[in-house]
Every structure is written in C-alpha cells, then in structure tokens.
Design an enzyme around this catalytic site. Structure first.
Site, mmCIF file in Angstrom:
data_model
loop_
_atom_site.group_PDB
_atom_site.id
_atom_site.type_symbol
_atom_site.label_atom_id
_atom_site.label_comp_id
_atom_site.label_asym_id
_atom_site.label_seq_id
_atom_site.Cartn_x
_atom_site.Cartn_y
_atom_site.Cartn_z
ATOM 1 N N LYS A 33 27.744 -45.754 -27.081
ATOM 2 C CA LYS A 33 27.775 -45.786 -28.548
ATOM 3 C C LYS A 33 26.734 -44.807 -29.142
ATOM 4 O O LYS A 33 26.015 -44.149 -28.403
ATOM 5 C CB LYS A 33 27.534 -47.219 -29.031
ATOM 6 C CG LYS A 33 28.613 -48.209 -28.549
ATOM 7 C CD LYS A 33 30.010 -47.810 -29.014
ATOM 8 C CE LYS A 33 31.034 -48.917 -29.062
ATOM 9 N NZ LYS A 33 31.446 -49.575 -27.819
HETATM 10 C C1 LIG Z 1 32.370 -51.026 -27.932
HETATM 11 C C2 LIG Z 1 33.181 -51.807 -28.870
HETATM 12 C C3 LIG Z 1 33.113 -53.203 -28.930
HETATM 13 C C4 LIG Z 1 32.342 -54.019 -27.950
HETATM 14 O O1 LIG Z 1 30.993 -53.747 -27.949
HETATM 15 P P1 LIG Z 1 30.065 -54.433 -26.829
HETATM 16 O O2 LIG Z 1 28.690 -54.211 -27.370
HETATM 17 O O3 LIG Z 1 30.329 -53.712 -25.560
HETATM 18 O O4 LIG Z 1 30.436 -55.862 -26.775
HETATM 19 C C5 LIG Z 1 33.839 -53.854 -29.897
HETATM 20 N N1 LIG Z 1 34.637 -53.194 -30.752
HETATM 21 C C6 LIG Z 1 34.750 -51.850 -30.715
HETATM 22 C C7 LIG Z 1 35.638 -51.169 -31.712
HETATM 23 C C8 LIG Z 1 34.045 -51.117 -29.762
HETATM 24 O O5 LIG Z 1 34.181 -49.794 -29.690
#
Ligand SMILES: *Cc1c(COP(=O)(O)O)cnc(C)c1O
Length: 370
Positions: free
Chosen positions: A177
């Site tokens: 991210k």
């Molecule tokens: C990465 C992501 C998640 C999940 O995030 P985590 O921190 O790995 O639980 C949820 N929704 C979207 C759109 C994502 O890209």
C-alpha cells in the site's frame, strides 16, 4: 524486474524498530497512541484506532454499527475480496454493484439505487486505485435512503478527504500500500462514541487496556461486548510513525509518475484506455489500464514479463470467486466483467524512475501492436 509495488524501508525504520526493542514495551503502548493521533491528523479528526489490518478495521466498523443477519450491504464487485468478506463476517448479505464505466471504474450510483431494497442498511465505497468518488452525491444518496456510508479506504491513505464521507473509514498499511507497517490498518471516524466502541471491540471487548492498567494499578476490567484481538503492536506503530512522515512526498511522486504515464500512453498506445481521465482527487495507489477489446491480455502480460516488467490484475471480480459464485450464482455486473477481463496494472511506486515509465510504455505499446 520492475515490480508493480515496492515498500520503501531504510535506516530510519531500522532505528525505530531497534528503539522499540530496547524500550522493553512491545505492544499497545505510547507509540500506538502517537501513531493513532498522527494518523488522525491527516483526516482532521481527534483520534483514530490502529488495528491489525484494514480487514480487521472494516469488520469492527460493521460490528460496531450493528450490521448483521437480514441486513444487505452494497459493495462494489470491483474490489479486493476483503470488502465483501467483512459483510459475511457479521452475518449480513453483500449485494454487488457494477462500476460506472471503464473510464470511471468506481461504484455506479445508478446501479446502487437499483440494487436498494427495504433490507439495505449500508454501502461500502472503495476508492479504487486511490481515486475518490463524488462525495456530495454519495452523501445525498446515503441520507435519502437512510444508509450508513462506510469507506474501504485501503487505496487512499494520505488523502485528507478520505475518511470524511460517512460514518467511518478503514485504511490499510499492508506491504504493497502507499505506506506500510508490514501488516496493519487504522479506523477513522468523527463519531466519538463509535470510535470508543471500535477501540473496545479491538481488544477482546475489555473495558480497559494493559497500558492503562500499568499507569493506574487499581484499575480492573470487565468485558461488556464480544470483542476480538485486532490490536497493533509497538513495532508496527514505530514503522508507521516513520512512514507517515514521508507519505506526502511519496504520494506526490506517485502523482507525477501517473501524469507521465498518461502523457506517454496517450502518445504511444492511444488504443489503451487510461481510467480516471477526469479531474479528481487521488492517492495514486495503482496504475490500471484497460487493453483494447481484441487484445489477448495473457500475451501482453508475457510480453512485458520478457522485458522485465511485472504486471498484476485489479481485480478478479469478487462475484466470480468460487465462494461467492456458489452463494450468489445469479449476479451479473456487465461493466465490471468487461473491465476486469481487459484490465492490467502497471508498476507504480515512488522508487520508479521516469526512464522506467518510458520503458514500460514502449514495451506495452509493442505488445499491444503485436
Ligand atoms: C489491501 C486491501 C484490503 C485489505 O487490507 P489488509 O490491511 O490487508 O487487511 C481491503 N480492501 C482493499 C480495497 C484493499 O486493497
């Protein structure tokens, strides 16, 4: 290999981790609190709740809002599976909504209207690729229909407007991210009572935390709700505090690279659709493009790979995944299905260089031409 995403970790992060180890206090201490306040600052709220992941955050939001059996929750079909999974965790029913178009692959307001029933209780907006939907239109829709508006803001970390749409928003600090704590997330809400409830649910439903009990030795605890262990630890909070300091610069870099991609793709691969050609706020999380209808995506992926370029797909549509297909076999989202058949995600992260973008666009143009 040019990777789609890359975390930026260096000596500052190493030093921050060493400090935590030397301190002897490794979970839910001062650093978690500092991180929660620093993260809240971006979104102009007093405080946030740090959690173990964005998924945990979304789950807690839905629990705290009392969503459950018999409730329907509107979610985009174009998202990561976690968005819909959280609806199932609380026993509610996800209702999949189509996208607007391949130029605006965000949840269609028109289709959301059409999917509303007397059981619809909430809508989850996903800021796909980092781009924000029209805030006023969605707020008006939610208010008119009496729905709770939740944001899955996993792609929009660093954007002050994200987290201000509805009742609450969850952010992700997973490794790919815009900023990372390896695993981690945060919940932002302007509602103090809701925030307190989410904070309690995060730690087994206990009425006080270990940290509070150390500073107040007579404090005991009760358990007044069925909670979970979705806590963040001091190591992750320390990473987060360092990463937060760089986030604006990194997001600005992502913006610049995206502009270069748009310019070069327009020039060298005019048949390729680059979504979000309108003006809108973005955290520029990923770089999705849509290949021409007749192009074989598999060939393009292999062509780019031979040139040392990784690509991915965002996403296989959730309603096509086996567990969802089994539960909801009749869902059809024509625009999402067409988009996800042709979509390809190109590398985008702050360490990418202008020359890399040129190389990627040339390689893509060659592959599409073949
Ligand atoms: C990465 C992501 C998640 C999940 O995030 P985590 O921190 O790995 O639980 C949820 N929704 C979207 C759109 C994502 O890209």
């Amino acid at each position: 290999m040019l990777l789609v995403a890359e975390p930026i970790l260096g000596p500052e992060e190493k030093a921050a981790l060493t400090d935590v180890i030397d301190s002897g206090w490794i979970t839910m201490g001062e650093r978690v609190q500092l991180f929660e306040r620093a993260f809240a600052d971006i979104h102009r709220t007093e405080d946030s709740v740090a959690v173990s992941s964005c998924t945990a955050g979304l789950h807690l939001i839905m629990l705290a809002l009392g969503l459950g059996e018999g409730d329907e929750v509107l979610v985009p079909g174009l998202t990561f599976v976690a968005t819909a999974n959280c609806v199932l965790y609380v026993g509610a029913t996800p209702v999949f909504v189509d996208i607007e178009s391949d130029h605006v692959p965000l949840m269609s307001l028109e289709d959301a209207e059409a999917k509303c029933t007397s059981r619809t209780k909430a809508v989850v907006l996903v800021h796909y690729a980092g781009y924000l939907p029209d805030r006023e239109k969605w707020r008006e829709f939610a208010e008119r229909r009496g729905l709770m508006l939740i944001e899955d803001a996993a792609h929009a970390t660093g954007l002050p407007e994200a987290g201000t749409y509805g009742v609450a928003a969850a952010f992700s600090f997973y490794g790919n991210k815009n900023m990372t704590t390896a695993e981690g997330g945060a919940v932002v809400t302007g509602d103090d009572a809701l925030r307190a409830r989410i904070r309690q649910l995060r730690g087994h439903g206990l009425t006080s935390g270990t940290f509070q009990r150390v500073s107040n030795p007579t404090l005991t605890y009760d358990v007044t709700m069925l909670g979970y262990n979705y806590r963040m630890d001091e190591l992750r909070a320390a990473l987060g505090l360092v990463q937060l300091r760089h986030l604006d610069v990194w997001n600005a870099r992502r913006k610049g690279l995206t502009a270069l991609y748009r310019k070069m793709l327009g020039e060298y691969a005019p048949d390729v659709v680059v979504p979000f050609d309108d003006e809108r706020s973005s955290a520029y999380h990923i770089m999705p493009v849509v290949l021409p209808d007749k192009t074989n995506r598999q060939d393009v992926i292999l062509g780019l790979r031979q040139d040392g370029i990784q690509t991915t797909i965002h996403y296989p549509p959730v309603h096509h995944l086996a567990i969802y297909k089994e539960r909801y076999p009749s869902v059809r989202l024509p625009k999402t299905e067409d988009y996800t058949r042709r979509e390809l995600t190109l590398p985008l992260h702050p360490r990418l260089e202008e020359a890399h973008v040129e190389r990627i666009v040339q390689s893509l143009a060659d592959s599409v031409r073949r």
